[in-house]
Design an enzyme around this catalytic site. Structure first.
Site: not given
Ligand code: F6P
Length: 397
Positions: A80, A118, A141, A183-185, A315, A323
């Site tokens: 990143r 990004g 995402d 996930m999905g940010h 739960r 994912q």
């Molecule tokens: O952007 C892809 C993603 O999997 C998002 O859904 C999640 O918020 C983020 O990356 C998790 O990032 P990392 O792998 O750095 O924990």
């Protein structure tokens, strides 16, 4: 767009941001087409933009990309790291000019960047610093602007849907609520898609701040109809109405991001989006929260609250990086091959400063400035929302 006509004899390729299934399929497609159809030389750059700064590369040819179509992750590695703000030893430095100079020394005429939001921003910054770039939209995402879909999304959707199917049988057997976090940010595509496909009873996404009492009421209603279990799919970015209102009040008090002032990053300046189309300016990169370990995870809190409100045992399942793991679906392999080969063709025509976007049946270049800095979120009139409501799925409204 660059003024000079670019003659691409040698291209670089890198994968940046979070990995996802399909990256290798895309690397293979770009490489094979660039070599076989257009006689180019291909250089793979390791670990995203960091590899370019640190000069870590490898030659890519047919044997190098053989057998990777079906393999998850990325053979090039990813990170990143941003060229303009890179941790170098104990210092954070702007390494943009080093990246551009290294590309020139390697003889790279254009750099193909496979990444999400990004990466699109970082690629545009390199283009502005003098390195020609062409990008492909990658992310589970599905939030990259200007493209119908990003590769990796279909695979994550399939994995999350299968998980929800499995949660159904155990939730039914025990008459439980199961909160499944996906996930999905900051976008709800994955939760909404998998929730609909998996028949979730409630789906909570960032685009629709939820009212917990409405969710609880929906679960009571199900119970009145003899359904004693429920599946609640929640996007990691989902927030309650109360949280959204509290954040707005904090912003009012402390400034734009609701946090104490920090030094501004020029790349993070928001530009106006088009909310009607679901295109919104990307938020600032999140600062790592202090005390993260003592916070209750969002899905756990939701399960605890719903258990209290409904009296039904709850739960939590957080699907996490499962994912993003494993090989790509057939749809993603096909998409990556279409995008990658089209990228090679566009490179042969000298196209740069663009992202190859999916537009219906076609893959078309769109200006990178229209993509970088924007997120594609679920617009309020999206047909998936209408469909979910019509099958009586609670969206927390
Ligand atoms: O952007 C892809 C993603 O999997 C998002 O859904 C999640 O918020 C983020 O990356 C998790 O990032 P990392 O792998 O750095 O924990």
């Amino acid at each position: 767009m660059p003024k000079k006509k670019i003659r691409n004899r040698c291209i670089g390729i890198l994968t940046a941001g979070g990995d996802c299934p399909g990256l290798n399929a895309a690397i293979r497609a770009v490489t094979k087409a660039a070599i076989a159809s257009y006689g180019m030389k291909v250089i793979g750059v390791y670990d995203g933009f960091r590899g370019l700064v640190e000069n870590r590369t490898t030659a890519l040819d047919n044997p190098a990309v053989s057998g990777i179509l079906t393999v998850g992750g990325t053979i090039l590695g990813t990170s990143r790291d941003k060229p303009h703000k890179m941790q170098m030893g104990d210092r954070v430095m702007d390494m943009t000019s080093t990246a551009v100079e290294n590309a020139a020394k390697l003889g790279i005429d254009s750099l193909v960047c496979l990444g999400g939001g990004g990466t699109q921003k970082n690629a545009l910054a390199l283009q502005e610093a003098g390195l020609n770039v062409l990008t492909l939209p990658k992310t589970i995402d599905n939030d990259v602007a200007e493209t119908d879909i990003s590769f990796g999304f279909d695979t994550a959707l399939t994995i999350a849907t299968e998980a929800i199917d499995r949660l159904h049988t155990t939730a039914t057997s025990h008459n439980r609520l199961i909160v499944c976090e996906v996930m999905g940010h900051n976008a709800g595509w994955l939760a909404l898609g998998a929730g609909i496909a998996g028949g979730a009873d409630a789906i909570l996404i960032p685009e629709i701040p939820y009212d917990l009492s409405m969710v609880a009421e929906h679960l009571f209603e199900r119970r009145r109809h003899g359904k004693r279990f429920s599946i609640i799919v929640v996007a990691e970015g989902a927030r309650s109405k109360a949280e959204v209102e509290a954040a707005a009040a904090a912003r009012e008090k402390n400034g734009k991001d609701g946090k104490k002032k920090r030094k501004k990053d020029p790349q993070e300046e928001p530009r106006p989006g088009d909310p009607e189309r679901g295109v919104v300016p990307m938020g600032p990169a999140e600062e790592p929260p202090v005390f993260q370990l003592v916070q209750e995870p969002m899905a756990s809190r939701l399960a605890r609250q719903l258990q209290q409100l409904t009296g039904t045992e709850a739960r939590v399942t957080s699907l996490g990086h499962v994912q993003r793991g494993g090989g790509p679906t057939a749809a993603d392999r096909l998409l990556c091959t279409r995008l990658g080969t089209r990228a090679a063709q566009l490179l042969s025509e000298g196209v740069a400063s663009a992202m190859v976007a999916v537009r219906g049946d076609r893959c078309e270049p769109v200006p990178l400035e229209d993509v970088a800095g924007f997120n594609k979120v679920v617009p309020s009139d999206h047909p998936w929302l209408a469909a979910a409501r019509q099958v009586e799925t609670c969206l927390g409204e």
